[in-house]
Design an enzyme around this catalytic site. Sequence first.
Site, PDB file in Angstrom:
ATOM      1  N   GLN A 122      10.857  33.316 -40.838  1.00  0.00           N
ATOM      2  CA  GLN A 122      12.167  33.204 -40.193  1.00  0.00           C
ATOM      3  C   GLN A 122      11.881  33.294 -38.696  1.00  0.00           C
ATOM      4  O   GLN A 122      11.639  34.376 -38.171  1.00  0.00           O
ATOM      5  CB  GLN A 122      13.113  34.316 -40.659  1.00  0.00           C
ATOM      6  CG  GLN A 122      14.408  34.420 -39.857  1.00  0.00           C
ATOM      7  CD  GLN A 122      15.195  33.106 -39.787  1.00  0.00           C
ATOM      8  OE1 GLN A 122      15.300  32.376 -40.757  1.00  0.00           O
ATOM      9  NE2 GLN A 122      15.736  32.783 -38.607  1.00  0.00           N
ATOM     10  N   ASP A 142      17.612  41.147 -24.606  1.00  0.00           N
ATOM     11  CA  ASP A 142      18.067  41.520 -25.945  1.00  0.00           C
ATOM     12  C   ASP A 142      19.439  40.945 -26.286  1.00  0.00           C
ATOM     13  O   ASP A 142      20.040  41.325 -27.283  1.00  0.00           O
ATOM     14  CB  ASP A 142      18.074  43.049 -26.095  1.00  0.00           C
ATOM     15  CG  ASP A 142      18.917  43.720 -25.021  1.00  0.00           C
ATOM     16  OD1 ASP A 142      19.326  43.012 -24.066  1.00  0.00           O
ATOM     17  OD2 ASP A 142      19.153  44.930 -25.128  1.00  0.00           O
ATOM     18  N   HIS A 197      23.758  21.439 -38.521  1.00  0.00           N
ATOM     19  CA  HIS A 197      22.776  21.732 -37.468  1.00  0.00           C
ATOM     20  C   HIS A 197      21.834  20.548 -37.209  1.00  0.00           C
ATOM     21  O   HIS A 197      21.202  20.487 -36.155  1.00  0.00           O
ATOM     22  CB  HIS A 197      21.939  22.950 -37.845  1.00  0.00           C
ATOM     23  CG  HIS A 197      22.532  24.264 -37.404  1.00  0.00           C
ATOM     24  ND1 HIS A 197      22.854  24.518 -36.092  1.00  0.00           N
ATOM     25  CD2 HIS A 197      22.833  25.395 -38.095  1.00  0.00           C
ATOM     26  CE1 HIS A 197      23.342  25.762 -35.999  1.00  0.00           C
ATOM     27  NE2 HIS A 197      23.347  26.314 -37.192  1.00  0.00           N
ATOM     28  N   HIS A 235      27.121  23.876 -43.214  1.00  0.00           N
ATOM     29  CA  HIS A 235      26.743  24.467 -41.932  1.00  0.00           C
ATOM     30  C   HIS A 235      25.286  24.121 -41.573  1.00  0.00           C
ATOM     31  O   HIS A 235      25.015  23.599 -40.490  1.00  0.00           O
ATOM     32  CB  HIS A 235      26.927  25.988 -41.984  1.00  0.00           C
ATOM     33  CG  HIS A 235      26.598  26.690 -40.707  1.00  0.00           C
ATOM     34  ND1 HIS A 235      27.554  27.020 -39.771  1.00  0.00           N
ATOM     35  CD2 HIS A 235      25.414  27.099 -40.195  1.00  0.00           C
ATOM     36  CE1 HIS A 235      26.971  27.611 -38.750  1.00  0.00           C
ATOM     37  NE2 HIS A 235      25.666  27.680 -38.979  1.00  0.00           N
ATOM     38  N   GLU A 236      24.374  24.392 -42.498  1.00  0.00           N
ATOM     39  CA  GLU A 236      22.949  24.149 -42.190  1.00  0.00           C
ATOM     40  C   GLU A 236      22.704  22.659 -41.961  1.00  0.00           C
ATOM     41  O   GLU A 236      21.955  22.278 -41.068  1.00  0.00           O
ATOM     42  CB  GLU A 236      22.051  24.676 -43.310  1.00  0.00           C
ATOM     43  CG  GLU A 236      22.220  26.171 -43.623  1.00  0.00           C
ATOM     44  CD  GLU A 236      22.288  27.071 -42.408  1.00  0.00           C
ATOM     45  OE1 GLU A 236      21.628  26.768 -41.394  1.00  0.00           O
ATOM     46  OE2 GLU A 236      23.018  28.081 -42.453  1.00  0.00           O
ATOM     47  N   MET A 279      18.953  28.994 -42.881  1.00  0.00           N
ATOM     48  CA  MET A 279      18.289  28.700 -41.616  1.00  0.00           C
ATOM     49  C   MET A 279      18.016  27.208 -41.596  1.00  0.00           C
ATOM     50  O   MET A 279      17.405  26.660 -42.511  1.00  0.00           O
ATOM     51  CB  MET A 279      16.995  29.513 -41.484  1.00  0.00           C
ATOM     52  CG  MET A 279      16.228  29.224 -40.198  1.00  0.00           C
ATOM     53  SD  MET A 279      17.188  29.658 -38.711  1.00  0.00           S
ATOM     54  CE  MET A 279      16.564  28.430 -37.541  1.00  0.00           C
ATOM     55  N   GLU A 280      18.482  26.596 -40.510  1.00  0.00           N
ATOM     56  CA  GLU A 280      18.525  25.132 -40.431  1.00  0.00           C
ATOM     57  C   GLU A 280      17.167  24.509 -40.127  1.00  0.00           C
ATOM     58  O   GLU A 280      17.092  23.579 -39.322  1.00  0.00           O
ATOM     59  CB  GLU A 280      19.550  24.741 -39.355  1.00  0.00           C
ATOM     60  CG  GLU A 280      19.216  25.171 -37.910  1.00  0.00           C
ATOM     61  CD  GLU A 280      19.777  26.532 -37.514  1.00  0.00           C
ATOM     62  OE1 GLU A 280      20.007  27.365 -38.418  1.00  0.00           O
ATOM     63  OE2 GLU A 280      19.969  26.773 -36.307  1.00  0.00           O
ATOM     64  N   TYR A 329      29.979  31.589 -32.990  1.00  0.00           N
ATOM     65  CA  TYR A 329      30.373  30.793 -34.157  1.00  0.00           C
ATOM     66  C   TYR A 329      31.886  30.531 -34.166  1.00  0.00           C
ATOM     67  O   TYR A 329      32.336  29.397 -34.193  1.00  0.00           O
ATOM     68  CB  TYR A 329      30.030  31.540 -35.454  1.00  0.00           C
ATOM     69  CG  TYR A 329      28.558  31.709 -35.719  1.00  0.00           C
ATOM     70  CD1 TYR A 329      27.925  30.930 -36.679  1.00  0.00           C
ATOM     71  CD2 TYR A 329      27.801  32.650 -35.038  1.00  0.00           C
ATOM     72  CE1 TYR A 329      26.576  31.085 -36.968  1.00  0.00           C
ATOM     73  CE2 TYR A 329      26.447  32.811 -35.309  1.00  0.00           C
ATOM     74  CZ  TYR A 329      25.840  32.035 -36.263  1.00  0.00           C
ATOM     75  OH  TYR A 329      24.513  32.177 -36.535  1.00  0.00           O
ATOM     76  N   GLU A 377      25.894  27.146 -32.466  1.00  0.00           N
ATOM     77  CA  GLU A 377      26.624  27.713 -33.593  1.00  0.00           C
ATOM     78  C   GLU A 377      28.116  27.357 -33.608  1.00  0.00           C
ATOM     79  O   GLU A 377      28.689  27.156 -34.668  1.00  0.00           O
ATOM     80  CB  GLU A 377      26.435  29.230 -33.636  1.00  0.00           C
ATOM     81  CG  GLU A 377      24.978  29.652 -33.847  1.00  0.00           C
ATOM     82  CD  GLU A 377      24.348  29.087 -35.123  1.00  0.00           C
ATOM     83  OE1 GLU A 377      25.088  28.586 -35.987  1.00  0.00           O
ATOM     84  OE2 GLU A 377      23.110  29.131 -35.232  1.00  0.00           O
TER      85      GLU A 377
END
Length: 642
Positions: free
Chosen positions: A172, A407, A332, A328-329, A303-304, A415, A351
């Site tokens: 990932q 961060d 992308h 959604h994926e 995850m796209e 989104y 997003e």
Amino acid sequence: MRIPLMSLCCVALLAACQGQEAAPASEAATAAPVAKVAAMAVDVDEQSYAEPQKVAITDLALDLALDFDTRTLAGTATYTLDWKDASAVELRLDTRDLDIRSAEGLVGTNWVPLKFMLDPADRMLGSKLTIPTPDRPAQVRIRYATSPKASGLQWLTPEMTQGGQLPLMFSQSQQIHARSWVPLQDTPQVRYTYSAHVTSRPDVMVLMSADNDPAALRDGDYRFTMPQPIPSYLMAIAAGDFVFKPISARAGVWAEPAMVDAAVAEFSDTEKMITTAESLYGPYRWGRYDLLILPPSFPFGGMENPRLSFITPTVIVGDKSLVSLIAHELAHSWSGNLVTMSSAKHGWLNEGMTTYVQNRIVETLYGEDVATMEQVLSRDALRKSIQQMPTGAQVLGVRPGVVLGSDAETTRVAYDKGSWFLQFLEQRYGREVFDPFLREYFDYFAFRSIDTGTFVEYFRTHLMQAHPDVVSMEELENWLYDPGIPASAPEVKSRRLILVDTALRRWLGSGDLPPRELTREWSSQEWSRFLEGLPDTLSPEQMTQLDEAWHLSGTTNGELAQRWYVLALRSGYEPALAPMQEFLVHVGRLKLVMPVYRTLAATETGRELARMILERARPGYHPITAVGVERLLEQAEKTQDN
Ligand SMILES: [Zn+2]
């Protein structure tokens, strides 16, 4: 810093400063004269040590041995470099927990050793790797190995898989975990093509975010190419007992054997989703579109990864009610993978756009009722969560020139406020204007990375100037740069959710549950709405009534489980405690487990229980989930002490 440079050509500047090929003329929209978009200065990526304005990776060749026994990837990464700055004398790469063994540069036809310096690790960013390169070689090669603790890789023993026979691993990389398995310019400002040769034990199938062959032989020796340039966060690898079943000629499912049929059935509309997206936004440009179904420990919904979206099995619920995740994926493939945010602080470009496109696909395939229901749910959730955020986090875009901390995170603002913003634009301009605009936007910026300022400039020159007095600059800036939800936000009503709300009020008043003929038709969204509408706590009698009627404790639907267990904890409903623990141990998807952990973290006994559960769950949790829960508990402890 980004300063508007009004006289420069956007395409030229983007191509020059972001290490990527300018789109061929045929890919640029003919209706979009290049010079009309004022160029933006270089966006700063706070999350990378790379200096892509000086030198950029244009191609990566990996040669890696994947070893389940040592839980490592080891081998070489060879970079083809574009030296943009004639005075540049070093290559800076991002790494985390990597064992860097050697660096070499290609001089003529010879590989010559290069010195390298690996800085001490920064907690967020990892270690900067500096390779002095006075000769600016066309290629640099690094020999390295990953750590068994690589933050971007999860290694599962056979017992943690569904089949129980073979080990499994997956990556990932988003946001900045690619650097934990490949030394890289780990910033979306750099795009490169890649190829890979990966060896493994012969009984596992290795897959990558590349040209996976559905008919590939399982022999421990695999080759991949990704001919389209991608940003580093789309690097992906997985290995395990994966088998393939087709959905259509260009789409299919990779999964463990026991899961593959259920996945193909649940996601059988994938081809229709691709053609729907194509009819709106132009051809799918990536070749195949396959889904890889991962174990429940996968920390995200999906995850796209290009050509091979990684998908949680927690959306396989039997009635297709959670397949908007696939929409959604897939979306992308246009918003994010094709046109990419230039740094994480412009996350809404990935997003928000994607959530908007996802909703359009859902509307076409499943009807306006379902699309509206999903809109209302996401807007209500945003309304609830945005109030608790500091004002800085409520803002959608970031003005040119702003540099944030390393961060900074993508939250649901990107989104849900992002898609709401685009729905606002759609409503104002009408689909007959807004749809072609978005399609041209994807063409214009194809295979490039942009920031919010570049979007605004494109919007201004391509939509505002052609259609004055529809949306004011003030409204646009209000949406992008102000906290909260703008007054111009359009509202919709969902007939189906209103029915649920009525049923809920009736039950709270009279104790009469909605009739089975009604609930039989309910989707995950409607069940979620009912549970979310309940008061913070219920009486033991009320909890028992719901549980006996609907068997919520132990439900296999994670969307219901996460809501039910939160309610059960607050209400002190003990029969739910044991199934709640099983749920937390077996599911590692952040969205589903964090609300339950958050509720546990609110009390001391809850924290104690959470720690116990975490220790049981840890061997099966992805590092991202384990660290997420640890931080949550630490934070709760601190707030409690103060
Ligand atoms: Zn997404």
